[in-house]
Design a protein around this motif. Structure first.
Motif, PDB file in Angstrom:
ATOM      1  N   HIS A   1       0.427  -1.276  -0.250  1.00 36.14           N
ATOM      2  CA  HIS A   1      -0.081  -0.026   0.189  1.00 36.14           C
ATOM      3  C   HIS A   1       0.901   1.595   0.052  1.00 36.14           C
ATOM      4  O   HIS A   1       0.537   2.370  -0.875  1.00 36.14           O
ATOM      5  N   TRP A   2       1.806   1.233   0.592  1.00 36.58           N
ATOM      6  CA  TRP A   2       2.703   2.429   1.080  1.00 36.58           C
ATOM      7  C   TRP A   2       3.771   2.240  -0.714  1.00 36.58           C
ATOM      8  O   TRP A   2       3.474   3.733  -1.075  1.00 36.58           O
ATOM      9  N   LEU A   3       3.504   1.284  -0.871  1.00 34.10           N
ATOM     10  CA  LEU A   3       4.513   2.021  -2.235  1.00 34.10           C
ATOM     11  C   LEU A   3       3.667   2.024  -3.373  1.00 34.10           C
ATOM     12  O   LEU A   3       4.165   3.041  -3.745  1.00 34.10           O
ATOM     13  N   ARG A   4       2.479   1.580  -3.362  1.00 34.58           N
ATOM     14  CA  ARG A   4       1.312   2.025  -4.279  1.00 34.58           C
ATOM     15  C   ARG A   4       1.564   3.258  -4.263  1.00 34.58           C
ATOM     16  O   ARG A   4       0.771   4.149  -5.317  1.00 34.58           O
ATOM     17  N   ALA A   5       1.150   4.180  -3.159  1.00 35.02           N
ATOM     18  CA  ALA A   5       1.423   5.672  -2.560  1.00 35.02           C
ATOM     19  C   ALA A   5       2.316   6.285  -3.623  1.00 35.02           C
ATOM     20  O   ALA A   5       2.560   7.586  -3.377  1.00 35.02           O
ATOM     21  N   GLN A   6       3.474   6.266  -3.786  1.00 36.75           N
ATOM     22  CA  GLN A   6       4.381   6.595  -3.964  1.00 36.75           C
ATOM     23  C   GLN A   6       4.368   6.516  -5.828  1.00 36.75           C
ATOM     24  O   GLN A   6       5.582   6.596  -6.330  1.00 36.75           O
TER      25      GLN A   6
END
Length: 69
Positions: free
Chosen positions: A6-11
């Protein structure tokens, strides 16, 4: 793993696509259970780990692996 994904997709300024093995396994599980969203699994349970092992074994038996999906 899901938190990191989820964090990676937010980047989105740096990363255009991010897929986790759990995405593939959840989709596979829903397909095997008539597209019922209630069948999404928690990756921390023993039952889910058994499912993952069985899915990987089935792919490997067909000359594939989860890494090639």
């Amino acid at each position: 793993m899901d938190d990191f994904t989820h964090w990676l997709r937010a980047q989105d300024t740096v990363v255009t696509h991010a897929f986790a093995t759990s995405d593939i396994l959840n989709r596979l599980n829903r397909n095997l259970n008539g597209e019922d969203p209630a069948t999404t699994r928690d990756a921390t349970t023993t039952e889910t780990r058994q499912f993952i092992a069985e899915a990987e074994a089935k792919f490997a038996a067909n000359g594939q692996g989860l890494a090639t999906v």
